[in-house]
Every structure is written in C-alpha cells, then in structure tokens.
Design a protein around this motif. Sequence first.
Motif, PDB file in Angstrom:
ATOM      1  N   PHE A  16       0.840  -1.203   0.000  1.00 34.86           N
ATOM      2  CA  PHE A  16       0.000   0.000   0.000  1.00 34.86           C
ATOM      3  C   PHE A  16       0.877   1.256   0.000  1.00 34.86           C
ATOM      4  CE2 PHE A  16      -2.117   3.403   2.360  1.00 34.86           C
ATOM      5  CZ  PHE A  16      -3.329   3.515   1.681  1.00 34.86           C
ATOM      6  N   ILE A  17       1.899   1.261   0.850  1.00 37.20           N
ATOM      7  CA  ILE A  17       2.798   2.418   0.940  1.00 37.20           C
ATOM      8  C   ILE A  17       3.568   2.604  -0.368  1.00 37.20           C
ATOM      9  CG2 ILE A  17       4.846   3.321   2.123  1.00 37.20           C
ATOM     10  CD1 ILE A  17       3.778   1.893   4.672  1.00 37.20           C
ATOM     11  N   ALA A  18       4.004   1.481  -0.964  1.00 35.41           N
ATOM     12  CA  ALA A  18       4.713   1.560  -2.246  1.00 35.41           C
ATOM     13  C   ALA A  18       3.823   2.174  -3.314  1.00 35.41           C
ATOM     14  CB  ALA A  18       5.184   0.174  -2.670  1.00 35.41           C
ATOM     15  N   ASP A  19       2.558   1.772  -3.349  1.00 32.33           N
ATOM     16  CA  ASP A  19       1.634   2.324  -4.337  1.00 32.33           C
ATOM     17  C   ASP A  19       1.398   3.816  -4.097  1.00 32.33           C
ATOM     18  OD1 ASP A  19       1.435  -0.133  -5.514  1.00 32.33           O
ATOM     19  OD2 ASP A  19      -0.507  -0.648  -4.642  1.00 32.33           O
ATOM     20  N   GLU A  20       1.352   4.217  -2.819  1.00 29.73           N
ATOM     21  CA  GLU A  20       1.201   5.637  -2.493  1.00 29.73           C
ATOM     22  C   GLU A  20       2.348   6.464  -3.077  1.00 29.73           C
ATOM     23  OE1 GLU A  20      -0.930   6.432   1.770  1.00 29.73           O
ATOM     24  OE2 GLU A  20       1.123   5.691   1.831  1.00 29.73           O
ATOM     25  N   ILE A  21       3.576   6.029  -2.809  1.00 26.73           N
ATOM     26  CA  ILE A  21       4.737   6.801  -3.240  1.00 26.73           C
ATOM     27  C   ILE A  21       4.905   6.734  -4.753  1.00 26.73           C
ATOM     28  CG2 ILE A  21       6.512   5.004  -3.004  1.00 26.73           C
ATOM     29  CD1 ILE A  21       6.902   8.625  -1.790  1.00 26.73           C
ATOM     30  N   ASN A  22       4.549   5.588  -5.336  1.00 33.72           N
ATOM     31  CA  ASN A  22       4.658   5.463  -6.798  1.00 33.72           C
ATOM     32  C   ASN A  22       3.683   6.389  -7.515  1.00 33.72           C
ATOM     33  OD1 ASN A  22       6.726   3.585  -6.627  1.00 33.72           O
ATOM     34  ND2 ASN A  22       5.359   1.816  -6.783  1.00 33.72           N
ATOM     35  N   ALA A  23       2.506   6.593  -6.920  1.00 31.44           N
ATOM     36  CA  ALA A  23       1.520   7.497  -7.510  1.00 31.44           C
ATOM     37  C   ALA A  23       2.019   8.941  -7.518  1.00 31.44           C
ATOM     38  CB  ALA A  23       0.199   7.406  -6.742  1.00 31.44           C
ATOM     39  N   LYS A  24       3.021   9.214  -6.676  1.00 35.13           N
ATOM     40  CA  LYS A  24       3.607  10.560  -6.607  1.00 35.13           C
ATOM     41  C   LYS A  24       4.909  10.647  -7.402  1.00 35.13           C
ATOM     42  CE  LYS A  24       1.688  11.220  -1.962  1.00 35.13           C
ATOM     43  NZ  LYS A  24       2.002  11.410  -0.527  1.00 35.13           N
ATOM     44  N   GLY A  25       5.219   9.586  -8.154  1.00 35.23           N
ATOM     45  CA  GLY A  25       6.428   9.613  -8.971  1.00 35.23           C
ATOM     46  C   GLY A  25       7.568   8.782  -8.438  1.00 35.23           C
ATOM     47  N   GLY A  26       7.348   8.064  -7.328  1.00 31.79           N
ATOM     48  CA  GLY A  26       8.394   7.204  -6.778  1.00 31.79           C
ATOM     49  C   GLY A  26       9.373   7.965  -5.907  1.00 31.79           C
ATOM     50  N   VAL A  27      10.514   7.346  -5.686  1.00 33.33           N
ATOM     51  CA  VAL A  27      11.569   7.931  -4.856  1.00 33.33           C
ATOM     52  C   VAL A  27      12.735   8.311  -5.759  1.00 33.33           C
ATOM     53  CG1 VAL A  27      13.180   7.532  -2.957  1.00 33.33           C
ATOM     54  CG2 VAL A  27      10.880   6.552  -2.864  1.00 33.33           C
ATOM     55  N   ASN A  28      13.032   9.591  -5.828  1.00 34.06           N
ATOM     56  CA  ASN A  28      14.089  10.080  -6.727  1.00 34.06           C
ATOM     57  C   ASN A  28      13.877   9.581  -8.160  1.00 34.06           C
ATOM     58  OD1 ASN A  28      15.390  11.399  -4.578  1.00 34.06           O
ATOM     59  ND2 ASN A  28      16.566   9.570  -4.053  1.00 34.06           N
ATOM     60  N   GLY A  29      12.598   9.499  -8.548  1.00 35.41           N
ATOM     61  CA  GLY A  29      12.264   9.075  -9.902  1.00 35.41           C
ATOM     62  C   GLY A  29      12.196   7.578 -10.099  1.00 35.41           C
ATOM     63  N   ARG A  30      12.439   6.804  -9.050  1.00 30.34           N
ATOM     64  CA  ARG A  30      12.408   5.337  -9.167  1.00 30.34           C
ATOM     65  C   ARG A  30      11.140   4.779  -8.537  1.00 30.34           C
ATOM     66  NH1 ARG A  30      17.828   2.794  -6.886  1.00 30.34           N
ATOM     67  NH2 ARG A  30      17.049   0.978  -8.033  1.00 30.34           N
ATOM     68  N   LYS A  31      10.498   3.855  -9.226  1.00 31.86           N
ATOM     69  CA  LYS A  31       9.345   3.172  -8.680  1.00 31.86           C
ATOM     70  C   LYS A  31       9.786   2.210  -7.578  1.00 31.86           C
ATOM     71  CE  LYS A  31       6.164   4.874 -11.438  1.00 31.86           C
ATOM     72  NZ  LYS A  31       5.062   5.707 -10.932  1.00 31.86           N
ATOM     73  N   VAL A  32       8.944   2.056  -6.577  1.00 32.81           N
ATOM     74  CA  VAL A  32       9.230   1.174  -5.449  1.00 32.81           C
ATOM     75  C   VAL A  32       8.507  -0.148  -5.641  1.00 32.81           C
ATOM     76  CG1 VAL A  32       9.016   0.854  -2.949  1.00 32.81           C
ATOM     77  CG2 VAL A  32       9.557   3.119  -3.883  1.00 32.81           C
ATOM     78  N   GLU A  33       9.220  -1.242  -5.417  1.00 32.77           N
ATOM     79  CA  GLU A  33       8.640  -2.586  -5.492  1.00 32.77           C
ATOM     80  C   GLU A  33       8.980  -3.341  -4.215  1.00 32.77           C
ATOM     81  OE1 GLU A  33       9.062  -6.807  -7.987  1.00 32.77           O
ATOM     82  OE2 GLU A  33      10.055  -4.987  -8.730  1.00 32.77           O
ATOM     83  N   ILE A  34       7.983  -3.972  -3.616  1.00 26.41           N
ATOM     84  CA  ILE A  34       8.190  -4.787  -2.422  1.00 26.41           C
ATOM     85  C   ILE A  34       8.320  -6.250  -2.837  1.00 26.41           C
ATOM     86  CG2 ILE A  34       7.328  -5.402  -0.142  1.00 26.41           C
ATOM     87  CD1 ILE A  34       7.910  -2.375  -0.577  1.00 26.41           C
ATOM     88  N   VAL A  35       9.413  -6.878  -2.415  1.00 24.43           N
ATOM     89  CA  VAL A  35       9.666  -8.278  -2.752  1.00 24.43           C
ATOM     90  C   VAL A  35       9.616  -9.092  -1.456  1.00 24.43           C
ATOM     91  CG1 VAL A  35      11.229  -9.908  -3.846  1.00 24.43           C
ATOM     92  CG2 VAL A  35      11.160  -7.527  -4.643  1.00 24.43           C
ATOM     93  N   GLY A  36       8.703 -10.055  -1.392  1.00 23.17           N
ATOM     94  CA  GLY A  36       8.534 -10.857  -0.184  1.00 23.17           C
ATOM     95  C   GLY A  36       9.458 -12.063  -0.145  1.00 23.17           C
ATOM     96  N   TYR A  37      10.025 -12.327   1.031  1.00 25.07           N
ATOM     97  CA  TYR A  37      10.874 -13.495   1.266  1.00 25.07           C
ATOM     98  C   TYR A  37      10.382 -14.170   2.539  1.00 25.07           C
ATOM     99  CZ  TYR A  37      14.028 -11.264  -2.092  1.00 25.07           C
ATOM    100  OH  TYR A  37      14.560 -10.675  -3.210  1.00 25.07           O
ATOM    101  N   ASP A  38       9.854 -15.367   2.412  1.00 26.34           N
ATOM    102  CA  ASP A  38       9.252 -16.087   3.537  1.00 26.34           C
ATOM    103  C   ASP A  38      10.340 -16.660   4.441  1.00 26.34           C
ATOM    104  OD1 ASP A  38       7.647 -17.522   5.260  1.00 26.34           O
ATOM    105  OD2 ASP A  38       7.118 -19.073   3.796  1.00 26.34           O
ATOM    106  N   ASN A  39      10.404 -16.170   5.685  1.00 24.42           N
ATOM    107  CA  ASN A  39      11.426 -16.684   6.614  1.00 24.42           C
ATOM    108  C   ASN A  39      10.878 -17.692   7.618  1.00 24.42           C
ATOM    109  OD1 ASN A  39      10.028 -15.193   8.524  1.00 24.42           O
ATOM    110  ND2 ASN A  39      11.742 -13.873   9.074  1.00 24.42           N
ATOM    111  N   GLN A  40       9.562 -17.914   7.601  1.00 29.34           N
ATOM    112  CA  GLN A  40       8.920 -18.903   8.473  1.00 29.34           C
ATOM    113  C   GLN A  40       9.247 -18.678   9.957  1.00 29.34           C
ATOM    114  OE1 GLN A  40       9.367 -22.976   6.833  1.00 29.34           O
ATOM    115  NE2 GLN A  40      10.027 -21.991   4.916  1.00 29.34           N
TER     116      GLN A  40
END
Length: 415
Positions: free
Chosen positions: A53-77
């Motif tokens: 949700f936060i990534a989509d918020e910032i991406n709608a404003k142009g991202g961070v320093n022009g870069r889109k944000v992507e969240i990558v999940g890693y399951d650590n159990q």
Amino acid sequence: MRTLIGSSALTLALLGATALSALAQDTLKIGYVDPLSGGGASIGQIGMNQLNFIADEINAKGGVNGRKVEIVGYDNQTNPQISLVQVQKAIDEGIQVIVQGNGSSVAVAVSDFVTKYNDRNPGANVVHLNYAAIDPVLTNEKCSYWHFTWDASADIKMEALTNFIKEKEDLKKVYLIAQDYSFGHAVAGAAKRMLTEKRPDVEIVGEEYHPLVKITDFSPYVAKIQASGADTIITGNWGQDLALLIKAAGQAGLDVDWYTFYAGGAGAPTAIKQAGLENRVYQINEGINNQGYGPAEERAGALMQRFSDAPIYYPRMFNMMDMVFKAMVEAGSEDPGDFVPKLEGMKLDSFAAGDEGFMRADDHQFFQPLYISTLGALEEGQKFDEEHTGWGWKMAASVPTESTLLPTKCDMKRP
C-alpha cells in the motif's frame, strides 16, 4: 541470409536485455523478510499488505528520486536460519534495503548478518529496517549502525505499562506467560524487575514460557493460571500465540485482566470479543484507530478498504517508510551508505496523532508517543472497528515522547 537473421535476432536479444537492465535500475526493490507461511503468516501478510500500500502511495507521486518502489517478499517462516538464507537471496538479487520485524531472535540474526556483510563488502551496503522486534539488546549490546527500529523496545513499553498499572489497587497476583525466546524472556524479566520496584506488594504467582508459534491448544496453560489464583496476566505474546491464549481463556471462563504489547495484532481482537473481555485487555503501542487525527484516519481508511479481509495494520510502519523515503530524497540516493546518516536524529510528526517523534542517533531507536488502550463496543463518533467485531480500541492513557526516553548501553561502531 541466415547470418543476417541470426545477427538481427542476437541484436534484438541484446537490446531486450539492456532494456530489462534499465528497467531493473529504475526500480527500487525493498526486501520484506518475514513469515508468509506457518504460524506467523497472518502477522507477516499484514505487513506485506501495508508495505505494498505504501509503495503504491509513493509510486503514484512519482516514486523515490524518480524510481518506482517494489516490495519483494521473502518467507522466513519465523526462523533465524531460514531468514539468513532469504536475506542473502535478496542481496544476490540486488536488494539493499531489508525490512523485518517479527521475532527478536530473527532480528538479532539479521542485524548481525547485515553488519558483517557490510564489513566484508565496503561500498555495497545493506540496511536492516526493523518495525516489530523489540528485544532491548538490539539497541543496547547488539546495536548496529546498519539497524534501525521503529517499535519501542520491551523495556520502554514495560516502563510505561508498569507506571500505569502500579496505581491499580486491585492488582495483587500477576501471572507472566511468554514465548520461549529472547523477546519473551526480556518482557518477563522487565515485568518482574519493574513490579518489584514499583509495587513490591504484588506477588508473581507464575512464570511460564512456551514454544514460539507452535502451540495450538493453550487450555493446559490456562488451567495453570486458574490454579495460581492470578488476577492479572502480563504477556508479550503476539500473533496466534496471543489469539489462541485468549481464546482458551475465554472458553475456560478465566476472570483476569490482561496487559499486553500486541493485543491489536491479527486474530487477537476477534478472540477478545468472542471471550467477552470488554475493557479487560490492555495494550500499549504507538497508536490506535479512532484517535480523531484526520490525516491518520484518511490514510488508514484507504488501507483498510483495500485490504478489508485483513484490516489490522502497523502505525509504526507508516512512520518507518515515511522517514526512509524522506532520507533517500534528502540524500539524493537510495544507497544505504548515503541515506543512513540522514535518518540519524530525524524528526517526524508520528502517524497516529501528529505528535513529534525522533530517531536517536546513539542507538537508532525511534522515540514516539505511546498509548495504552482497551477494546470494547464502539462509541458514538468512532469510525473504525477491529476485524469486523463491532469493537474498537479506546484510550486509557497516553505517554508523551519525553517520558519514554530510557538510556542506552549502545557503543555503536560507525563505518
């Protein structure tokens, strides 16, 4: 002719690879290393939802320093060893920002790993953003320049909680029940130490430790609590370990008050409602719904509408990512080596109520107002319930930032 066709195909392939490489460089990937399966999955998925949700918020404003944000999940159990494998996998995939929170034993392992990795790989720095692991060692003996935490430590929370309950004259017998790992022992140890100092008349009638996210039936533990004659439970349990404990207590008719750190977590509000424990379960955290702060209500409402099947969220995660993105913009860089110095000493109007918090440079602990609340039927004017129960959190006490400032033993080694 074949040679020309083959050459053209090769050229297209190379152009495609170049385009993919450019696309990858234009994406700021953040690794989320937390439980996405097993007993901790309900908690971990909520964190993943909020980060997206936060990534989509910032991406709608142009991202961070022009870069889109992507969240990558890693399951650590919720396993320290698996976590290190996943952190290394994230690093191998070019990720320099690791978000992790659930399980202090995991956090200690990740922080140590990241610190050693940075020592061995100067200029290729990785940072560990911690939103939920609060064993005090993380900002004391095991503090690291490459670790920041946005949840108040167990000592900070217990200091505030025991200041609140020391005035409860009907509190006479306390039962401590905790998950059997570093955080659980830290919570129980702090409770014993602080109650002895502030309420020496209170008797600790039980101290129980159980395996982390492995117990499915807490009725034997509840039977011990009933037999002890306790009138109060203090626990740092979270996730299914708290929800199932409260469920078993309700089924047994256990008549006690509860003081918790994480009763707002997934499953617990439902268990509290089903057990009929209205205004009997207290939690201390960095914010609740229905505080009446417009910006928070608007943002939280949008999050909960999007993830209506899992409406719980972490106010501190908003604080964390808002500060990290701000640091990146101020540094003009998404490299931890550049933006980490910007986080030290940074001030922020906290998400829940707009009161100022700050990141202490000495130990990388974020200090913020804390709130003690109970769960009960919604009152007039309240907009949000918890987990569709019709019950919401109500303020019992507030703790200003300046009252949370415990000293640190951190002797930070800086690059």
